[in-house]
Write a protein that holds these residues in place. Structure first.
Motif, PDB file in Angstrom:
ATOM      1  N   MET A 117      -8.329 -36.677 -71.968  1.00 19.11           N
ATOM      2  CA  MET A 117      -8.088 -35.845 -70.802  1.00 19.11           C
ATOM      3  C   MET A 117      -7.291 -34.597 -71.190  1.00 19.11           C
ATOM      4  N   ALA A 118      -7.710 -33.463 -70.657  1.00 18.87           N
ATOM      5  CA  ALA A 118      -6.971 -32.214 -70.836  1.00 18.87           C
ATOM      6  C   ALA A 118      -6.359 -31.834 -69.497  1.00 18.87           C
ATOM      7  N   THR A 128      -9.034 -41.144 -72.154  1.00 18.38           N
ATOM      8  CA  THR A 128      -7.706 -41.530 -71.658  1.00 18.38           C
ATOM      9  C   THR A 128      -7.613 -41.525 -70.132  1.00 18.38           C
ATOM     10  N   CYS A 129      -8.709 -41.171 -69.462  1.00 18.63           N
ATOM     11  CA  CYS A 129      -8.806 -41.485 -68.021  1.00 18.63           C
ATOM     12  C   CYS A 129     -10.171 -42.145 -67.846  1.00 18.63           C
ATOM     13  N   PRO A 130     -10.262 -43.379 -68.347  1.00 14.13           N
ATOM     14  CA  PRO A 130     -11.573 -44.029 -68.435  1.00 14.13           C
ATOM     15  C   PRO A 130     -12.180 -44.338 -67.067  1.00 14.13           C
ATOM     16  N   PHE A 131     -11.367 -44.225 -66.013  1.00 13.21           N
ATOM     17  CA  PHE A 131     -11.905 -44.462 -64.676  1.00 13.21           C
ATOM     18  C   PHE A 131     -12.027 -43.148 -63.910  1.00 13.21           C
ATOM     19  N   ARG A 169     -10.533 -38.889 -63.901  1.00 15.49           N
ATOM     20  CA  ARG A 169      -9.221 -38.303 -63.608  1.00 15.49           C
ATOM     21  C   ARG A 169      -8.907 -38.503 -62.130  1.00 15.49           C
ATOM     22  N   PRO A 182      -6.533 -37.464 -59.214  1.00 17.92           N
ATOM     23  CA  PRO A 182      -5.524 -36.452 -58.861  1.00 17.92           C
ATOM     24  C   PRO A 182      -4.234 -37.061 -58.326  1.00 17.92           C
ATOM     25  N   ASP A 183      -4.307 -38.268 -57.772  1.00 22.66           N
ATOM     26  CA  ASP A 183      -3.079 -38.887 -57.287  1.00 22.66           C
ATOM     27  C   ASP A 183      -2.140 -39.260 -58.422  1.00 22.66           C
ATOM     28  N   HIS A 184      -2.700 -39.515 -59.568  1.00 21.68           N
ATOM     29  CA  HIS A 184      -1.838 -39.901 -60.677  1.00 21.68           C
ATOM     30  C   HIS A 184      -1.712 -38.835 -61.753  1.00 21.68           C
ATOM     31  N   GLU A 185      -2.776 -38.081 -61.961  1.00 18.86           N
ATOM     32  CA  GLU A 185      -2.752 -37.107 -63.046  1.00 18.86           C
ATOM     33  C   GLU A 185      -2.721 -35.672 -62.528  1.00 18.86           C
ATOM     34  N   GLY A 186      -2.780 -35.525 -61.203  1.00 18.30           N
ATOM     35  CA  GLY A 186      -2.781 -34.192 -60.628  1.00 18.30           C
ATOM     36  C   GLY A 186      -4.132 -33.507 -60.776  1.00 18.30           C
ATOM     37  N   TYR A 187      -4.203 -32.296 -60.253  1.00 18.41           N
ATOM     38  CA  TYR A 187      -5.425 -31.510 -60.311  1.00 18.41           C
ATOM     39  C   TYR A 187      -5.442 -30.667 -61.585  1.00 18.41           C
ATOM     40  N   PRO A 188      -6.622 -30.200 -61.949  1.00 17.11           N
ATOM     41  CA  PRO A 188      -6.701 -29.336 -63.138  1.00 17.11           C
ATOM     42  C   PRO A 188      -5.862 -28.064 -62.963  1.00 17.11           C
ATOM     43  N   ASN A 206       2.484 -30.458 -61.909  1.00 12.22           N
ATOM     44  CA  ASN A 206       1.035 -30.563 -61.837  1.00 12.22           C
ATOM     45  C   ASN A 206       0.556 -32.005 -61.772  1.00 12.22           C
ATOM     46  N   THR A 225      -2.280 -29.217 -57.064  1.00 10.47           N
ATOM     47  CA  THR A 225      -1.653 -30.490 -56.724  1.00 10.47           C
ATOM     48  C   THR A 225      -0.646 -30.292 -55.580  1.00 10.47           C
TER      49      THR A 225
END
Ligand SMILES: Cc1ncc(C[n+]2csc(CCOP(=O)(O)OP(=O)(O)O)c2C)c(N)n1
Ligand SMILES: Cc1ncc(C[n+]2csc(CCOP(=O)(O)OP(=O)(O)O)c2C)c(N)n1
Ligand code: SF4
Ligand code: SF4
Ligand code: SF4
Ligand code: SF4
Ligand code: SF4
Ligand code: SF4
Ligand SMILES: [Mg+2]
Ligand SMILES: [Mg+2]
Lengths: 353, 77, 261, 183, 353, 261, 77, 183
Positions: free
Chosen positions: C132-133, C144-147, C149, C151-157, F110, F169
């Motif tokens: 994931m970038a 590394t976000c196999p399910f 990305r 946004p609730d956990h990793e945020g938006y791009p 983010n 985000t």
């Protein structure tokens, strides 16, 4: 020129200018912020440029850029900031680039305190960054010596194409002492750097790189660094033996930097008052460590005392020099506590009885 | 007449040139090049306009474009 | 016959190690062509990142550095401040520039370093095999976000150009794409404009270039184009977001419109 | 022979300055000298000090734990440094700011109304020079003359201060010479 | 449980889970990215959480936060990434926080290469971050041992309240071997951490800090760390002596990690074919270094051979153990080149003649 | 008689080391009061930065960390991800947050970490004695820009709230000031709102608080207020720039207006 | 009648309370406190409205405010 | 006894997979085993390989410079590994993809039209199993049966592939047993 009274940090800045450095990249941190502060004021007079980096990580990478285009570049910092530079310095060493950087050591680990300490010895001399390379580490004991070593450090860096660290402590940085400043170097007189990335004009591209996809090339670069290290070990060991004439010493004190000055005072006192023979051995180059010179002095001594502003980091190098032949004791305070001449004399007396 | 020259050894067979060509000049060979890719071939060269779109779109700079005299350019590049 | 399209002088003839269809190659060419057209090659110093383009120093026919991961803007700063007469460019991926190197790009831009940043956004860590970038799309699956990305956990791009456009320091900031010939034409214009502005010592310049990673996206070259169009373009609008000749208000307005996307 | 002097007071009382004056005078007279300030976040509003060491031989430690003399301009400084003084050492006390006395009987204590005197002489901020003058009056480790030269150099760019500083310094010097302590 | 075939990196991830670790913070870097990749997939099954940090600097500081609230936390990285963690690890050590971190060493210095190397030995064992503190460093030689040491590392970290590093190389990380996985630790069974910052509810505030304004406090913390280090040195030295029975050895080979496996093969061959006595000494704890155990083995040997995938970093520790009593030779390749059993056997033969 | 204003429970009674008139103390109080009023003190964990507020752990009457310079958001991330039931706040200066810690704050925001960042912007490095910060005003003299910050060389001050507002985000982002009672009233509201949103697990929350540094600005307390009003307020407009309850368009519009300043 | 109580030992003499008070209740003492600061004194207590502005503006939380019964609040804090 | 096998070919030819099958079969039979892939940026489109070492005693080096056997599926792999093989070692060559021969005469070389055979049997992508089968047919370091079990385990979640893989594997196995090389 007449001696002038200068604060260590400012003298370091001025010495760098006189050595031909016109570019400083750094980030403030006590107790060395007076270096960038001095240079921010002084540089405009000599067409130099000060850039306040966003962090020590950025600063060391700016040095990588500056050294790569062939300029004499400097940064100064203190312990936590130096830790942040580990990756960058490893890159610089791997690329055979010359830089000078200064660690005005403060108490650690962690945030620690800002007072003088010597607890970054092992980091500087053994394992700062990853991979096989060595830092040339010089430890001045006075403002004058700081000036002289900074001045020379740029030449050493350019000669060996290697990072050189000058390591002091808060006393070196904050203290004022009289200094004789060296002459201004003629910039046109500095060593040529045909390898520098200055534009591929009339020649093929120059590449500053430490990536090797082929393991044999990578191996070769490590061994090239090792050979350079071996050469530096042969040629650049520096030390001072104080009050060690004759061939028997009751105790040989080993200490470096400001700690060595204090030990000299203590040694003088014990010599005078207790009529004992005490010498002081002061490594000036911490790497390459002056093993042979120390071994020679140690031969004459009944006992060795290592004194540091740490819990005992240089002891390991003293052991490597003495190889079990003489008993070694250690005395140290750290965290900003500076052993006084009385402390050291007391310890010396307990060893002599 | 415009023409393109594909450097067979540089080509990685990505077909970006094929997609780019408005004239369907290019197709993929049935043979592998030495790197193991099916490479691009201008199999219908006469239809070529010299518009350069194929070359512009080739990541491996495997295509050169040649024209005779003045040439109408669809795009400025 | 006249050659109207050929190999640029500012590239070596080494073949790249990039995967088939990867637009890193196209982007290299635009940079090289721009240097050539503006007559800057002999003054140019490029900074390769750590990422798939780590070997860029083998491809650009000019002086090059290989920088530590994320630190190319700091290296360029050091070089440019020491030698203001040189033309400095960095070439960086999205992991390099927007993740580990976030502080360095932000501050180089804010100081207004007179350098050109070529920012290749392929929404993934290519070189290390597809992690994931910061620019990975919501729902996009990576190692590394196999399910996908979340946004609730990793945020938006992160939209880097929009981010840097808020800085008051003058800059040239544009976003372009590299997946079709017409996009490449626009992209090339932006890249050349960036170098032109640097050569005139005007301001910091950066071009974000949307790119594909067929290998780690697990798609063919053609499918990649489609994925980019459908997923990236709506979120990463193209355009010039900031230009030193335009007033802040103009740029803000344009950016405002685009932010609606 | 080596003399160590600690000067201590609130930040802003000008202790660093008189330390530097003393150090430059010592340098002028060809002596070995170090000047070391306290530093740190305690600076924030707290007490600041510096240590000047002057000797015939190269100075060992610039950091002194039992100084020969202390010039104290506020009460916390007296409380901190008086106990550390060597036997027969010298303590110069700004009696305008410090009502109390050290209870040591084995040192020489000289009290002087530095702030008051300075105010009376037209510049409240020159109290530090009164203090330095008093110390030099008690123990002329550098000559009065060299010190005046040092003042002239230091204020070369702020000439208007030279006069008052010269005067306040000399005032302290003379009172001390004359043994006119405050007590 | 039956043995399963697992890749080193994945086994490390699984071992951490079984040791009670539910929080991983890290940043991808070859050759260890399979650890985070494995955990990103596996964690949801055990209610764990994977956070991809923006950098290694951020990752280590996330560990600081996680350890400070009392959780078992892990990060894994490789050489350049480990360099970036130096400041953070120094903070963690200074605060007496338990963390486990893994360095799957790659070739250096600089960007170097991604192939196996052992050139971060000095960094790990001597001077990673600033200040007086030590890392407990464990070096597995197989995937099974990696699993066992990771599992134990969490207990060691919690027991001594110290950062523990497990150091492998690309072979350890990338290789598949059969492993016996340990049982799942009962989370409610882990050691209590009353010092953790978990909310000042029914007690006064807990403070995680390494700043000391008073030098005596700062000194005291350094000596507290030193005492802890001394205790670890007394209790946690680990090593293996392979094929060293009897009391004369022609050569004692000293090597660690995967290099030791290779040396065993070489030693067996030379023993068999040349009828010579060759033993292998393998330090498992690189710090504390098993000086006494090595000294004991070295006593029996005529000569010592140190083999490393570096230009010679552990040699210094071997010298400290042997103290000049036996001749020490070194053989090494680095940069991703791995000395083969044949290379080592060749070197051995040259020493025995 | 009834006490209507007194000492908050969430502060220890230790006296601060801050200089006279420094609003760090005022800001500490707002944070403590908010924790108290929302009943969060016993779940709260604060992260002190490196900066003048490095000793904040001596003043807040709750569990505390002292973080490495700039890394407080990473420390808070680690703590919160391990213990989502805790209330995490960082307290950071402008050097700490906007310079060395730029990547950490950007990425914590983010990722949408459910933490509260108290960002004290005094346009200078206080603790180290007055060096240039990323938020130092053009022309402002500091020890490392002794001739005044020159935007041509050091760029313009960074507006962190505006910068983070461009992130997609969700977040609560506000800028307030601390130099007059009425500003403090507004500031306190923003701080409390941030903690309330965190307690409800809503989003990342940050309040930038304009603050004075009489010592390093070389001004009295009253002069500092004037300097802040005249120099900082026009460049750093106050307001709520982003709120999770408001649509992006609203926030963008508001921000747009404010950016005109 | 509302009143304020200043903790003389906490006060650092910054005068923020003086500036804040709409009633000019507070002035600075001519004496130093033990920390060496001229501290704040409510020298005209009867004029106090209990508006809390002084306390809100005090960085050192040296001021407490007391009121009798109901009190008109200028601001909500 | 220790056997080392290197399997090499283009990325995508499934070399890693057959290495893992061989390793799990060895584990199943209670042997010591290591599996080590090549890794690195050369992955990009280039040649990939893995090394399996199987022994009675614990395996020393998982990295092998002179392997006992090599299974090569493309020409660069043959060029790289054939010269490294030990004397009397085994070389299994995918003759569909590799027209050339190794010039070594001191090794056993077995050529098999793996891609063709796999295609003929309905799954071009099973060429790797043909190769593995051939190798096991030449040297039964694990039994045919165990290997079949390993295939069944590996494809437990993609059952439809079990059959073709079992068949292609067995095809290679039988041809090798029968000595039916391509030459
Ligand atoms: C300090 C450090 N951390 C991590 C890495 C590993 N690494 C190499 S490239 C890369 C990411 C590359 O992704 P990106 O920048 O997006 O470039 P791309 O390959 O996609 O073009 C990482 C994490 C490294 N080399 N150094
Ligand atoms: C790694 C590192 N770099 C630098 C420092 C020195 N340092 C301490 S505080 C500080 C700046 C503080 O400024 P700011 O964050 O604005 O806080 P303020 O003091 O103004 O409240 C710096 C540079 C440090 N402690 N650690
Ligand atoms: S130049 Fe134009 S028409 Fe000719 S092959 Fe290329 S894309 Fe087709
Ligand atoms: S675009 Fe280039 S590389 Fe791709 S198929 Fe066409 S010629 Fe080959
Ligand atoms: S991995 Fe992706 S970004 Fe890297 S070269 Fe291949 S396609 Fe391009
Ligand atoms: S130096 Fe400035 S920010 Fe720090 S306490 Fe003093 S006034 Fe406040
Ligand atoms: S409460 Fe209001 S009126 Fe009373 S002293 Fe304070 S500011 Fe003045
Ligand atoms: S605001 Fe507080 S600290 Fe300042 S003068 Fe008033 S009471 Fe004293
Ligand atoms: Mg990318
Ligand atoms: Mg600040």
């Amino acid at each position: 020129m007449a001696k002038v009274l200068m604060k260590g940090c400012e003298a370091i800045g001025e010495a760098a200018i006189r050595a031909g450095c016109r570019n400083f990249f750094g980030y403030p941190i006590t107790p060395q912020t007076e270096v960038p502060e001095y240079l921010a004021k002084r540089f405009p007079e000599v067409d130099g440029s000060y850039v306040q980096a966003e962090s020590e990580v950025a600063a060391i990478n700016m040095l990588y850029g500056g050294a790569g285009v062939g300029k004499r570049v400097l940064t100064t910092s203190s312990s936590p900031g130096i830790s942040l530079m580990a990756e960058g310095v490893s890159y610089i060493a791997a690329c055979h680039l010359p830089i000078v950087f200064v660690n005005i050591v403060r108490a650690g680990p962690g945030l620690g305190g800002i007072l003088p300490a010597q607890s970054d010895y092992l980091q500087a001399t053994k394992g700062h960054g990853h991979g096989d390379y060595k830092l040339l580490v010089l430890a001045p004991a006075s403002v004058q010596e700081a000036v002289d070593l900074i001045y020379e450090a740029f030449d050493l860096a350019d000669h060996y194409l290697t990072p050189v660290m000058v390591m002091g402590d808060g006393m070196i940085g904050q203290m004022m002492e009289p200094v004789d400043l060296p002459d201004m170097r003629d910039l046109s007189d500095l060593v040529e750097k045909p390898w520098a990335a200055t534009g591929a004009c009339g020649r093929g591209p120059n590449i500053i790189n430490s990536l090797y996809l082929k393991e044999d090339m990578c191996n070769a670069n490590s061994w090239k660094l090792k050979e350079k290290a071996d050469e530096i070990e042969r040629k650049e060991q520096r030390s001072e033996a104080y009050a060690c004439p004759g061939d028997v010493l009751d105790v040989l004190v080993v200490a470096y930097g400001t700690m060595a000055r204090i030990c000299k005072t203590a040694a003088d006192e014990v010599k005078k008052k207790d009529k004992k023979k005490v010498g002081v051995f002061r490594p000036i180059s911490l790497w390459p460590y002056p093993y042979e010179a120390l071994a020679a002095e140690a031969k004459k001594a009944k006992k060795i005392l290592v004194v540091e502003m740490s819990t005992g980091q240089m002891v390991e190098d003293v052991k490597l020099a003495v190889l079990g032949k003489k008993p070694i004791e250690f005395y140290g305070l750290t965290g900003g506590m500076v052993p006084s001449p009385d402390n050291v004399a007391h310890k010396l007396r307990s060893m002599i009885k | 007449m415009p023409k393109i020259v594909v450097d067979k050894t540089r080509c990685k067979g990505c077909e970006r040139c094929v997609e780019a060509c408005p004239q369907s000049v290019i197709a993929m060979s049935k043979q592998l090049n030495e790197k193991g890719y099916f490479y691009a071939v201008p199999f219908d060269q006469p239809r070529c306009l010299g518009c350069m779109l194929c070359a512009i779109n080739c990541p491996d700079i495997a295509i050169e474009v040649f024209v005779h005299g003045t040439q109408y350019q669809f795009i400025e590049y | 016959m006249k050659k109207v399209f050929g190999y640029p002088e500012a590239l070596t003839t080494n073949q790249t190690h990039y995967c088939p269809g990867c637009t890193h190659g196209t982007i290299h060419r635009m940079v090289a062509e721009s240097l050539g057209e503006l007559g800057l090659r002999e003054r140019a110093v490029g900074i390769a990142p750590v990422g798939c383009s780590v070997l860029a120093y083998n491809y650009f026919n000019c002086d090059m550095f290989e920088a530590a991961h994320g630190r190319a803007p700091a290296v360029a700063t050091g070089a440019k401040r020491c030698r203001p007469d040189l033309i400095l460019f960095t070439y960086q991926g999205d992991g390099d520039l927007a993740s580990i190197g976030a502080a360095e790009i932000l501050h180089a831009a804010n100081r207004g370093e007179k350098i050109t940043v070529i920012f290749v956004n392929n929404a993934i860590y290519g070189m290390t095999g597809g992690q994931m970038a910061p620019t990975t799309m919501p729902g996009q699956v990576t190692t590394t976000c196999p399910f996908g990305r979340n946004p609730d956990h990793e945020g938006y791009p992160i939209r880097v150009v929009e981010l840097l456009s808020t800085l008051r320091t003058p800059a040239y900031l544009a976003r372009v794409a590299s997946h079709t010939p017409l996009h490449v034409v626009e992209a090339k214009k932006a890249v050349r404009e960036a170098f032109r502005l640097q050569a005139e010592n005007t301001c910091f310049t950066m071009v974000e270039i949307l790119s594909v990673c067929p290998t780690n996206w697990g798609l063919t070259s053609a499918e990649s184009n489609e994925w980019l169009e459908q997923n990236m373009l709506p979120y990463y609008p193209l355009g010039v977001f900031k230009h030193p000749d335009r007033s802040e208000a103009d740029s803000a307005a344009e950016a405002g419109v685009l932010q609606g996307a | 022979m080596q003399t160590e002097v600690i000067m201590s007071g609130f930040g802003g009382q000008g202790l660093m300055m008189i330390g530097k004056l003393l150090a430059s005078a010592a340098l002028e007279e060809g002596k070995n000298v170090t000047w070391l300030p306290s530093y740190g976040p305690e600076m924030r509003g707290g007490t600041a000090n510096c240590t000047v060491v002057i000797g015939d031989k190269p100075v060992g430690s610039p950091l002194i734990t039992s100084p020969w003399a202390a010039i104290v301009m506020n009460q916390p400084s007296l409380e901190k440094f008086a106990p550390m003084l060597r036997k027969d050492g010298i303590l110069v006390v700004n009696s305008t700011m410090i009502p109390i006395n050290s209870d040591r009987t084995d040192i020489r204590c000289f009290r002087i109304r530095a702030d008051d005197l300075a105010s009376e002489m037209g510049n409240r901020r020159s109290a530090n020079l009164v203090m330095l003058g008093a110390y030099i009056g008690l123990e002329e480790i550098v000559s009065h003359k060299t010190l005046i030269t040092a003042i002239e150099h230091a204020f070369a760019e702020k000439k208007k201060f030279i006069d008052v500083n010269r005067k306040t310094f000399t005032k302290g010097y003379e009172l001390a010479k004359a043994g006119k302590s405050d007590d």
